[in-house]
Design an enzyme around this catalytic site. Structure first.
Site, mmCIF file in Angstrom:
data_model
loop_
_atom_site.group_PDB
_atom_site.id
_atom_site.type_symbol
_atom_site.label_atom_id
_atom_site.label_comp_id
_atom_site.label_asym_id
_atom_site.label_seq_id
_atom_site.Cartn_x
_atom_site.Cartn_y
_atom_site.Cartn_z
ATOM 1 N N PRO A 161 35.931 44.812 49.639
ATOM 2 C CA PRO A 161 34.473 44.892 49.838
ATOM 3 C C PRO A 161 33.932 46.191 49.247
ATOM 4 O O PRO A 161 34.490 47.266 49.473
ATOM 5 C CB PRO A 161 34.320 44.897 51.366
ATOM 6 C CG PRO A 161 35.624 44.421 51.904
ATOM 7 C CD PRO A 161 36.663 44.798 50.896
ATOM 8 N N GLU A 162 32.883 46.085 48.456
ATOM 9 C CA GLU A 162 32.248 47.272 47.889
ATOM 10 C C GLU A 162 30.861 47.425 48.509
ATOM 11 O O GLU A 162 30.501 46.693 49.416
ATOM 12 C CB GLU A 162 32.222 47.152 46.356
ATOM 13 C CG GLU A 162 33.651 47.119 45.792
ATOM 14 C CD GLU A 162 33.724 47.454 44.297
ATOM 15 O OE1 GLU A 162 32.928 48.271 43.822
ATOM 16 O OE2 GLU A 162 34.584 46.881 43.624
#
Ligand SMILES: [Zn+2]
Length: 274
Positions: free
Chosen positions: A2-3
């Site tokens: 996840p960014e």
């Protein structure tokens, strides 16, 4: 992994559900995350408290409570926050469960356990080490090209490494670095210090655009990302270079190349990016 856009997507999906809710009970089913979960502190600071707001700093989600305390959540490599009716069977990766006063449960699920669930008292947020050396938020209005231009003067490191350095600017992960360098027409290996002010202008605008587009589309599907209701993001369909090695550039038809830069796969068009 996840960014920033995925974390922002989670924040926005929880923002319509959590404020006003009170945490009635906390179950730590398995404390062995990257930073071991401190169950006693969670109970002391969070149990019985009402959620007032949710914010985000870099990839850290921060849930604020009426007592002034904060719950910091980092999704690590594979973390998810799931909101569901209480009483559903647990799966073995659901490590921390927050019961809410409206009959829902917020579950932190993390198969790879690189995530983080930390309770902080009112005065502890400012001293929380992981947040203390971070660069500006790329989507903040005051994050401007001039700052990146000045900060990069004299640096020989590749521009891709520079924009991925969290001390310089947060939230530009591997996918978004490749995509924004393509949009700006800049080769990922170009030394950061040799990029002109005008090109920093284009790159800064590209970073903001790529992140905004990803948030608008609900994050990427690259690591089985799901928002708090289990919906997949679909930014993947819009990727221009990332993961497209050997495929034709959508702009010039040249073959997209891939190269490992600082241990990360980097994708670029040899013709469009200089
Ligand atoms: Zn091209």
């Amino acid at each position: 992994m996840p960014e920033l856009p995925e974390v922002e997507t989670v924040r926005r999906s929880l923002l319509v559900k959590l404020p006003g809710r009170r945490v009635t009970e906390i179950q730590v089913r398995d404390a062995r995350l990257r930073v071991p979960v401190n169950e006693e502190k969670l109970n002391k600071l969070i149990a019985g408290r009402r959620v007032t707001d949710l914010s985000r700093r870099a990839k850290y989600l921060i849930i604020h409570f009426d007592s002034g305390s904060h719950l910091i959540i980092h999704l690590g490599m594979s973390g998810q926050l799931l909101l569901m009716p209480a009483g559903r069977p647990f799966d073995k990766h659901e490590h921390v469960v927050f019961s809410l006063d409206d009959g829902l449960e917020l579950r932190f699920r993390d198969p790879r356990r690189f995530g983080m669930v930390v309770a902080l008292g009112e005065s502890e947020l400012g001293e929380f080490a992981p947040l203390s050396h971070l660069g500006p938020e790329p989507l903040a209005a005051d994050c401007k090209a001039d700052y990146l231009f000045e900060r990069s003067r004299g640096l020989k490191q590749p521009v891709k490494n520079f924009v991925m350095d969290q001390r310089v600017i947060v939230g530009v992960g591997n996918i978004y670095a490749s995509e924004s360098l393509f949009l700006a027409g800049i080769h990922p290996l170009k030394p950061a210090g040799r990029i002109s002010r005008a090109r920093w202008q284009r790159l800064t605008e590209s970073i903001k655009r790529v992140l905004r587009d990803a948030i608008r589309q609900g994050g990427t599907t690259l690591s089985d990302f799901r928002d708090s209701e289990g919906n997949a993001g679909y930014f993947q369909v819009a990727l221009r270079v990332y993961g497209r090695k050997g495929e034709p550039c959508r702009t010039c038809r040249a073959t997209i190349r891939s190269q490992v830069v600082a241990g990360r796969s980097t994708f670029f068009c040899p013709k469009c990016q200089r």
